[in-house]
Each structure stands twice: as structure tokens, then as C-alpha cells.
Design a protein around this motif. Structure first.
Motif, PDB file in Angstrom:
ATOM      1  N   VAL A 132       0.846  -1.192   0.000  1.00  0.00           N
ATOM      2  CA  VAL A 132       0.000   0.000   0.000  1.00  0.00           C
ATOM      3  C   VAL A 132       0.881   1.242   0.000  1.00  0.00           C
ATOM      4  N   LYS A 169      -7.313   2.200  -3.793  1.00  0.00           N
ATOM      5  CA  LYS A 169      -6.594   1.974  -2.539  1.00  0.00           C
ATOM      6  C   LYS A 169      -5.101   2.263  -2.659  1.00  0.00           C
ATOM      7  N   SER A 179      -2.830   0.441  -4.110  1.00  0.00           N
ATOM      8  CA  SER A 179      -2.189  -0.791  -3.677  1.00  0.00           C
ATOM      9  C   SER A 179      -1.900  -1.706  -4.874  1.00  0.00           C
TER      10      SER A 179
END
Length: 121
Positions: A23, A75, A77
Motif C-alpha cells: 500500500v 486503494k 495498492s
């Protein structure tokens, strides 16, 4: 400050599976590409998988058919799904991201600290 945090490494038997996650935090800029590299003991760091905003994903020949890279742009990620793991996949896996912090800035690359994957019986 841009930070990359990896998770998901560990010990797995040959033939097993793991999922690595990374992340990116600390930026509201755009991420133009994310990738996974690995470095085995005594060897140079190598690119395992890369997924840019455009184009097809890149996979190292030795992991094709076993590894899959996917991104979640909401996100910030990237995941690396690893199946049918082999002892030669043992390495520290590093997350890498190219970030353009402002629309006029040049993309810069950032690295996570790495997560160890050990494939052994």
C-alpha cells in the motif's frame, strides 16, 4: 512523505501459495506504475512483475503462469499472487511505485523495505 508498506511474506512449502500486498501512503499524487522486485541471497535485484497505467502487465519469464500482479487504483495498492511456489522463488520481495506528486512533476520511484518469502520443505 511517500511510504510503501509490504505485507504477506512468510514460509511456505514448495507448491504452495502466498499473496503479497503493498500500500502506498503519504501522497495525493498519481501513481503511474507499481511493481514487485526480488533479491535472492548473493544475487542482484530483479524485476518480477510490473503494472503501469497503460499497457499489459510485465511478468518475469520464470514466474509466468504462476504469479499474477493486480492493482487497486482506489486503494493505491498492488498485490502479487504467487502460486506453485518453488525454492528458487525464495527472496526478499520489494514493492516499487512511480509517483507523480503533482501534475507538473516528474515521476519518482519509491521503495518499500521488503518482505521475505521463503519456499522450503
Amino acid at each position: 512523505q511517500v511510504q510503501l508498506v509490504e505485507s504477506g511474506g512468510g514460509l511456505v512449502q514448495p507448491g504452495g501459495s502466498l499473496r503479497l500486498s503493498c500500500v502506498v501512503s503519504g501522497t495525493t499524487g498519481s501513481i503511474t506504475a507499481m511493481a514487485w522486485y526480488r533479491q535472492a541471497p548473493g544475487k542482484q535485484r530483479e524485476l518480477v512483475a510490473r503494472k503501469a497505467n497503460n499497457g499489459d502487465p510485465y511478468l518475469l519469464d520464470s514466474v509466468k503462469g504462476r504469479f499474477t500482479i493486480s492493482r487497486d487504483n482506489v486503494k493505491n495498492s498492488v498485490d502479487l499472487r504467487m502460486n506453485n511456489l518453488k525454492p528458487e522463488d525464495t527472496a526478499v520481495y520489494f514493492c516499487n511505485a512511480w509517483v507523480r506528486t503533482t501534475p507538473s512533476a516528474v515521476s519518482e520511484d519509491y521503495w518499500g523495505k521488503g518482505t521475505l518469502v521463503t519456499v522450503s520443505s
